[in-house]
Design a protein around this motif. Structure first.
Motif, short mmCIF file in Angstrom:
data_model
loop_
_atom_site.label_atom_id
_atom_site.label_comp_id
_atom_site.label_asym_id
_atom_site.label_seq_id
_atom_site.Cartn_x
_atom_site.Cartn_y
_atom_site.Cartn_z
N TYR A 57 -27.35 -7.07 -40.38
CA TYR A 57 -28.59 -7.67 -39.89
C TYR A 57 -28.57 -9.18 -40.13
CZ TYR A 57 -33.29 -9.23 -39.17
OH TYR A 57 -34.36 -9.95 -38.71
N TRP A 58 -28.34 -9.61 -41.35
CA TRP A 58 -28.48 -11.03 -41.66
C TRP A 58 -27.35 -11.88 -41.10
CZ3 TRP A 58 -32.98 -12.73 -42.32
CH2 TRP A 58 -33.95 -11.95 -42.95
N ALA A 128 -35.33 -14.72 -36.82
CA ALA A 128 -35.24 -13.49 -37.63
C ALA A 128 -36.49 -12.66 -37.43
CB ALA A 128 -35.07 -13.86 -39.10
N VAL A 140 -30.26 -17.27 -46.01
CA VAL A 140 -29.62 -15.96 -45.93
C VAL A 140 -28.69 -15.75 -47.12
CG1 VAL A 140 -27.99 -14.53 -44.62
CG2 VAL A 140 -29.89 -15.69 -43.45
N HIS A 143 -30.79 -15.15 -50.15
CA HIS A 143 -31.40 -13.84 -50.03
C HIS A 143 -30.40 -12.72 -50.30
CE1 HIS A 143 -33.71 -10.44 -48.71
NE2 HIS A 143 -32.77 -10.16 -47.82
#
Length: 168
Positions: A57-58, A128, A140, A143
């Motif tokens: 996803y990221w 996002a 990101v 995170h």
């Protein structure tokens, strides 16, 4: 690295967290990867698949702007925790290879992003959350360190309940 620039430091911490997660799941069989510590339903197998999805996803979707690859692309389940739950029917070998493959894909996205210039790559905005916000590669990376660190705490407790192994 103890003395490095921003990118090397962030990638160093992220790789350390990834290595810690790999260690927490190493040597466990399929049944052990499916074990939970009640009252939580969380398993190390589910966590492995979840972290593979988070990587995609990221990095693949948000930073590279590409569609999610399989197995996520064909998920038509209404289960919000499909990644966690579906892992119970999959082998540890599959889950580990999926995670390793997705981590390497993420590393490649970072290399590609940084090739265009360090500061630009770290600060450039990327859509996002379905376009409801924007994040930078810097955000990101931070995170992802947080994501792995949180799940490594969970993994430590689950692994300890399986065979007593503890530590970073």
């Amino acid at each position: 690295p103890l003395e490095a620039g921003e990118v090397e430091t962030l990638l160093g911490f992220l790789d350390y967290q990834r290595a810690t997660f790999e260690w927490k799941t190493r040597g466990l069989d399929d049944e052990q990867l499916r074990r939970s510590v009640p009252p939580s339903e969380m398993t190390l197998g589910g966590m492995t698949k979840h972290l593979a999805l988070v990587e995609d996803y990221w990095f693949t979707n948000v930073i590279a702007g590409r569609p999610l690859p399989e197995p996520w692309a064909s998920d038509e389940s209404d289960d919000r925790d499909w990644d966690w739950h579906s892992a119970a029917t999959e082998s540890g070998e599959y889950l580990r290879s999926l995670w390793v493959e997705r981590v390497e894909a993420s590393r490649q996205v970072v290399r590609e992003s940084l090739a265009g210039g360090l500061e630009e790559a770290m600060a450039a905005p990327h859509p996002a959350w379905g376009g409801r916000g924007q994040v930078s590669l810097r955000w990101v990376l931070v995170h992802m360190v947080e994501e792995y660190a949180r799940h490594n705490g969970h993994a430590d407790l689950i692994r300890q309940s399986i065979d007593g192994a503890t530590g970073e």
